[in-house]
Structure formats: structure tokens, C-alpha cells
Scaffold this active site. Structure first.
Site, short mmCIF file in Angstrom:
data_model
loop_
_atom_site.label_atom_id
_atom_site.label_comp_id
_atom_site.label_asym_id
_atom_site.label_seq_id
_atom_site.Cartn_x
_atom_site.Cartn_y
_atom_site.Cartn_z
N GLN A 20 -1.35 5.29 -5.53
CA GLN A 20 -1.96 4.27 -5.73
C GLN A 20 -3.27 3.94 -6.30
O GLN A 20 -3.50 3.29 -7.23
CB GLN A 20 -1.65 2.86 -4.63
CG GLN A 20 -1.64 1.62 -5.15
CD GLN A 20 -2.57 0.81 -4.19
OE1 GLN A 20 -3.72 0.79 -3.87
NE2 GLN A 20 -1.96 -0.44 -3.58
N HIS A 80 -7.91 2.61 -10.09
CA HIS A 80 -6.52 2.89 -10.60
C HIS A 80 -6.64 3.67 -11.77
O HIS A 80 -6.11 3.40 -13.10
CB HIS A 80 -5.73 1.47 -10.83
CG HIS A 80 -5.64 0.74 -9.54
ND1 HIS A 80 -4.64 1.36 -8.63
CD2 HIS A 80 -6.05 -0.51 -9.20
CE1 HIS A 80 -5.03 0.47 -7.46
NE2 HIS A 80 -5.61 -0.76 -7.84
N GLN A 104 -8.49 -7.28 -4.20
CA GLN A 104 -9.95 -7.80 -4.29
C GLN A 104 -10.36 -8.89 -5.42
O GLN A 104 -9.57 -8.82 -6.64
CB GLN A 104 -10.77 -6.28 -4.91
CG GLN A 104 -12.28 -6.45 -4.42
CD GLN A 104 -12.56 -5.20 -3.97
OE1 GLN A 104 -11.85 -3.99 -3.89
NE2 GLN A 104 -13.69 -4.66 -4.35
N SER A 155 -2.87 -4.20 -5.41
CA SER A 155 -3.46 -3.16 -5.04
C SER A 155 -3.84 -3.24 -3.37
O SER A 155 -2.90 -2.76 -2.77
CB SER A 155 -4.78 -3.33 -5.86
OG SER A 155 -5.69 -2.41 -5.73
N LEU A 156 -5.12 -3.73 -3.19
CA LEU A 156 -5.39 -3.71 -1.84
C LEU A 156 -4.30 -4.46 -1.11
O LEU A 156 -4.12 -4.22 0.18
CB LEU A 156 -6.92 -4.38 -1.49
CG LEU A 156 -7.12 -5.01 -0.39
CD1 LEU A 156 -7.31 -4.11 0.68
CD2 LEU A 156 -8.12 -6.01 -0.39
N ARG A 193 -10.53 3.34 2.76
CA ARG A 193 -10.01 3.15 1.24
C ARG A 193 -11.39 2.71 0.49
O ARG A 193 -11.76 3.06 -0.15
CB ARG A 193 -9.04 2.40 1.23
CG ARG A 193 -8.58 1.94 -0.17
CD ARG A 193 -7.24 1.11 -0.22
NE ARG A 193 -6.71 0.72 -1.59
CZ ARG A 193 -6.93 -0.09 -2.42
NH1 ARG A 193 -7.92 -0.83 -1.98
NH2 ARG A 193 -6.41 -0.22 -3.58
#
Length: 293
Positions: free
Chosen positions: A245, A196, A10, A88-89, A113
């Protein structure tokens, strides 16, 4: 020569993203049309001509970056990865590009998500901050010293650049202490939540159900996952790491170091922007990096 394909998270979105790919490739057009149908809104129109504010909406941002990244990998010249990873994403984009997930399943998970993270943010107002110029161990020490608040290391982006995540008050206190400890900068980030971190637990629980019900396949190469920076090929292991995650840190520095140790000689970024290429060069200035063509 081993090629590592990497996929951004992101923050890399921009108006017009993916338009050139869409106009040049029928396959990309098909993916965009499928995305509009699955998401039940015209994400193509928002990506091509939406405002910055529209693109910043979580329900748009995450699927948009995922769609752009997967589309670029789908039409990249000579796409034969020896290894993949995503920030991440970006891990979802990497899983689709490496054939662990079907595009449709990956997009549905990314959409779930995004909405689950948004709901968790609204339930627990929280934030993140970038800490520049401190050793990782010192950042971790300061986070652990904040009493009565949640503050954790969230993104190990490159040496000297670590993002922390937690409650609004916790991040405020931590930023003061980081400066006292010698940080060059401690910058609160314009984000809507503590990604996170343990504050994402409700989102993790919601996403866990969706992931467990989705079929994961044996991929065409190992994926180095955020939670442990290790290569994985077993679909069940990949699922479990993907579930963890949301509340675990993104170990990007360690991931790139592991890929280099395993023979990566060229990192190719698939998706909008060049953020990951910059981070790779800060981790190893001799690494060869480029954007997917």
C-alpha cells in the site's frame, strides 16, 4: 440493504477530536488510555487540546485519526458491516473494526508506519499535488511523460480528482503540463513527502517486517483494499496488500465502485470529518451516506 463502513486517512484531524466519545463511553476511555501507554506519550492530551501544528506531526496525526476512527466504530449503534474499506491510513482502522487486527497491534503498526514514512520523507524530499478536472488516463499519461523524475498517480479520489506524487521538481513540471492539458487546477499540497509512490520504498521495507510479525485474523466481513479495490478475507492476502500500500496508489474511486457493484446501499463513515462521504457522493450521487452514530 448492505452497509459499507469507511474509514478516513490523514488530513481529517482537528483539535478536540474524540473528546465527546471519550466523555460518553468507558470503552473509548479504555482505548485512549491504552494508546497513551503503547505510544509512550499522551496522545489524548494532544488530540483534545493540542495546536494544529502539534496535530500535524506525523507521529501524532496517523495514530490520532486511527484512534478516533476505531473508537467511533467500537461504540457505533448497530455496527454490523457487510463490507469495510479505508483510505490509506484508514485501511488499518478498517482492519481493527472488522476484527482482522487487535487494537493494540493495529496501533503499533500505525505508529511504525508514521515514523517510517517520516524517515523516508526526510531521506528523499518530495511532495504531492491535487489535479482537478482531468480524466484519469490523461493524468497518468502526463505523469509518464516527465523524464528523469519520479511522478505517479497516487490517490484516485473521485472522477476528476486525482492526487499525484513524486520528486519536488517532477511535481512542479507535472503541474505545468497538467494545466496545459486542460486541468482546471493543479495544486501542490502541504505535505512532507511523496506518499503512495516508489519514493516510499524504504518505509515499505520497514513496515513489511512489522506486518509479517503481526497476527492477522479472519475478519467479520470482507475488506476492499486500496491496492486493487477488491474484497479480501484471507489474512495472508490482506497482509501482502497492506505491505504494497505505501508505494501503490490508493484506488478509492474503484473501491467505492466495486462496493456499489457488490450491493452496498449505505456508506457509513467512522472517524473525524466527512471527507469520504463527499467523495462517495461524487463517485455516485445516488449513494446514501452518513456519519457513524
Amino acid at each position: 440493504m448492505k452497509k459499507a463502513y469507511i474509514f478516513p486517512g490523514q488530513g481529517s484531524q482537528f483539535t478536540g477530536m474524540g473528546k465527546g466519545l471519550y466523555e460518553q463511553h468507558e470503552e473509548v476511555m479504555r482505548l485512549f488510555d491504552m494508546a497513551n501507554e503503547i505510544l509512550v506519550f499522551d496522545i489524548t492530551a494532544v488530540m483534545f487540546s493540542g495546536t494544529d501544528e502539534e496535530l500535524k506531526q506525523t507521529k501524532v496525526t496517523q495514530p490520532a485519526i486511527f484512534l478516533h476512527s476505531v473508537a467511533q466504530a467500537a461504540v457505533a449503534k448497530d455496527f454490523h458491516p457487510d463490507m469495510v474499506a479505508g483510505h490509506s491510513l484508514g485501511e488499518f482502522s478498517a482492519l481493527v473494526a472488522s476484527k482482522v487486527l487487535r487494537f493494540e497491534d493495529g496501533l503499533r503498526l500505525v505508529s511504525k508506519r508514521a515514523l517510517a514514512m517520516q524517515a523516508a520523507c526526510e531521506a528523499n524530499p518530495s511532495t504531492m499535488a491535487a489535479i482537478l478536472g482531468l480524466e484519469d488516463a490523461k493524468v497518468e499519461e502526463v505523469c509518464a511523460s516527465i523524464e528523469g523524475e519520479v511522478v505517479v498517480a497516487a490517490n484516485y479520489n473521485c472522477p476528476g480528482q486525482l492526487v499525484i506524487s513524486g520528486t519536488n521538481r517532477g511535481i512542479e513540471l507535472a503541474c505545468e503540463k497538467m494545466k496545459e492539458a486542460g486541468a482546471k487546477r493543479a495544486l501542490p499540497l502541504p505535505v512532507g513527502g511523496a506518499f503512495h509512490s516508489p519514493l516510499m520504498k524504504p518505509a515499505e521495507e520497514e513496515l513489511a517486517k512489522a506486518i509479517s510479525e503481526t497476527t492477522f485474523h479472519e475478519g467479520i466481513c470482507p475488506i476492499y483494499q486500496n491496492v486493487d479495490a477488491r474484497p479480501h478475507t484471507d489474512p495472508e492476502e490482506i497482509k501482502q496488500n497492506l505491505i504494497k500500500q505505501l508505494t501503490a496508489p490508493v484506488r478509492w474511486t474503484q473501491t467505492v465502485q466495486a462496493m456499489l457493484a457488490d450491493g452496498a446501499t449505505h456508506f457509513v463513515e467512522c472517524g473525524p470529518g466527512k471527507v469520504l462521504q463527499g467523495l462517495v457522493k461524487k463517485i455516485d450521487r445516488n449513494a446514501e451516506v452518513s456519519s457513524a452514530e
